[in-house]
Design an enzyme around this catalytic site. Structure first.
Site, PDB file in Angstrom:
ATOM      1  N   VAL A   1       0.821  -1.137   0.187  1.00  0.00           N
ATOM      2  CA  VAL A   1       0.035   0.114  -0.090  1.00  0.00           C
ATOM      3  C   VAL A   1       0.840   1.204   0.043  1.00  0.00           C
ATOM      4  O   VAL A   1       0.372   2.460  -0.361  1.00  0.00           O
ATOM      5  CB  VAL A   1      -1.025  -0.107   1.234  1.00  0.00           C
ATOM      6  CG1 VAL A   1      -2.061  -0.982   0.972  1.00  0.00           C
ATOM      7  CG2 VAL A   1      -0.086   0.235   2.463  1.00  0.00           C
TER       8      VAL A   1
ATOM      9  N   ALA B   1       2.198  -3.405   5.702  1.00  0.00           N
ATOM     10  CA  ALA B   1       3.078  -3.025   4.579  1.00  0.00           C
ATOM     11  C   ALA B   1       2.396  -3.414   3.047  1.00  0.00           C
ATOM     12  O   ALA B   1       2.982  -3.368   2.106  1.00  0.00           O
ATOM     13  CB  ALA B   1       4.456  -3.760   4.704  1.00  0.00           C
ATOM     14  N   GLU B   2       1.393  -4.345   3.321  1.00  0.00           N
ATOM     15  CA  GLU B   2       0.955  -5.167   2.167  1.00  0.00           C
ATOM     16  C   GLU B   2      -0.340  -4.611   1.790  1.00  0.00           C
ATOM     17  O   GLU B   2      -0.338  -3.687   0.955  1.00  0.00           O
ATOM     18  CB  GLU B   2       0.760  -6.567   2.380  1.00  0.00           C
ATOM     19  CG  GLU B   2       0.605  -7.599   1.194  1.00  0.00           C
ATOM     20  CD  GLU B   2       0.993  -8.971   1.512  1.00  0.00           C
ATOM     21  OE1 GLU B   2       0.633  -9.730   0.648  1.00  0.00           O
ATOM     22  OE2 GLU B   2       1.644  -9.397   2.316  1.00  0.00           O
ATOM     23  N   MET B   3      -1.378  -4.924   2.324  1.00  0.00           N
ATOM     24  CA  MET B   3      -2.733  -4.232   2.097  1.00  0.00           C
ATOM     25  C   MET B   3      -3.213  -3.420   3.146  1.00  0.00           C
ATOM     26  O   MET B   3      -4.175  -2.377   2.982  1.00  0.00           O
ATOM     27  CB  MET B   3      -3.946  -5.519   1.982  1.00  0.00           C
ATOM     28  CG  MET B   3      -3.866  -6.285   0.628  1.00  0.00           C
ATOM     29  SD  MET B   3      -4.799  -7.556   0.423  1.00  0.00           S
ATOM     30  CE  MET B   3      -6.012  -6.486  -0.393  1.00  0.00           C
TER      31      MET B   3
END
Length: 333
Positions: free
Chosen positions: A98, A140-142
């Site tokens: 993201v 750190a991802e979605m």
């Protein structure tokens, strides 16, 4: 039984992109098989289309898989990194989260993930449902949360009504995960040339691919890459015959693999053996995305897992076999 529970002597003889037998065990050269030779069933099983999936839940999962509302910034969906038109991956060494920063490991394909005995490279999730928390909640991802997801999706009255019809409890984290996992269970890819070969069509493979399969079994690749998924059902150390991480350099925390889950020294640099289904579509390779092409991957695994330098002819044949593992996705009925 997990590969790490096998004796060290056996471990030293296995191959991880092919767990394999030591170099001395294989013949110096193998003649290509005759194109009219009979089909011989081996350690790989043909793949069948998914069956017995609830159609309403599958359609909910299909919609959610492409829904950017699952992410914290409203810009990323599962399909962003798992592109179904691109082998179930995005073609990057490391997908972007993201915040636009690269993630720690290479994105594995979502196709045939239902065949894996564990999810993630380090195997920390036991089911597809459990896996969903990982990317969705990772900042750190979605970068999202379940309260945010439920609030956002709940404002979609049509979607909420569909959940109420499909699940007695309606829109809940467990039901969102089940819908997504139901869709992911549909993402199997049967009817590869090699599946047709295993089903009795001896002409489904080229002579090069048949020779590659003979090398694949003789060199011992099928010791780890077997079953319907041609892998995905055990753990193995990366760097059995040579130190992969010393050769590559710049070791990261993600390179510790299964050790990050168990904190067992025996699991250092141990990873889930990846499925080789559709492997020709999923470059770059390995958990770190550092190997750009399929021939490069074959050579690297022969070196670090077998202690073997392959001839160009062997690499060509093995790649031809691996290309024959590319199947097709059809919506289950």
């Amino acid at each position: 039984m997990l590969a790490r529970r096998v004796s060290r002597a056996v471990l030293a003889a296995l191959l991880a992109l092919g767990c394999g037998e030591g170099a001395a065990a294989a013949p110096a050269a193998l003649a290509p098989p005759r194109s009219d030779a009979p089909v011989e069933l081996g350690p790989i099983a043909p793949l069948e289309a998914a069956k017995h999936l609830d159609p309403a839940r599958l359609e909910l999962g299909r919609q959610l898989f492409a829904d950017v509302r699952l992410s914290g910034n409203g810009k990323l969906a599962c399909a962003t990194c798992h592109d179904l038109g691109h082998g179930g991956v995005d073609g990057r060494p490391h997908s972007l989260g993201v915040g636009g920063e690269p993630l720690a490991v290479n994105t594995p394909s979502v196709f045939n993930a239902s065949l894996n005995f564990r999810q993630f490279w380090d195997g920390r999730a036991l089911t597809l449902e459990a896996q969903i928390d990982g990317p969705l909640l990772n900042p750190a991802e979605m970068g999202s949360s379940w309260p945010r997801v439920l609030d956002t999706l709940g404002q979609d009255r049509e979607l909420a009504a569909r959940f109420a019809r499909s699940y007695p409890q309606g829109l809940t984290p467990a039901n969102v995960k089940n819908a997504l996992a139901t869709f992911e269970r549909s993402l199997v890819t049967p009817n590869a040339p090699f599946d047709r070969y295993l089903s009795g069509d001896s002409g489904a493979l080229s002579a090069d691919a048949r020779h590659g399969y003979e090398l694949f079994t003789t060199y011992g690749c099928s010791s780890c890459h077997q079953g319907r998924g041609v892998g995905g059902n055990m753990f193995q150390k990366l760097g059995i015959m040579a130190d992969y991480f010393a050769a590559r350099g710049n070791e990261t925390a993600a390179d510790l693999g299964r050790f990050n889950v168990t904190h067992d020294e025996a699991d250092r640099h141990v990873f889930k053996v990846p499925s080789l289904r559709n492997v020709a579509l999923t470059a770059p390779y390995l958990h770190d995305g550092s190997v750009p092409t399929l021939p490069d991957a074959v050579r690297a695994m022969a070196r670090f897992q077998l202690g073997r330098d392959l001839s160009d002819g062997d690499v060509h044949a093995l790649v031809a076999f691996l290309e024959s593992l590319t199947g097709t996705y059809a919506v289950p009925r």
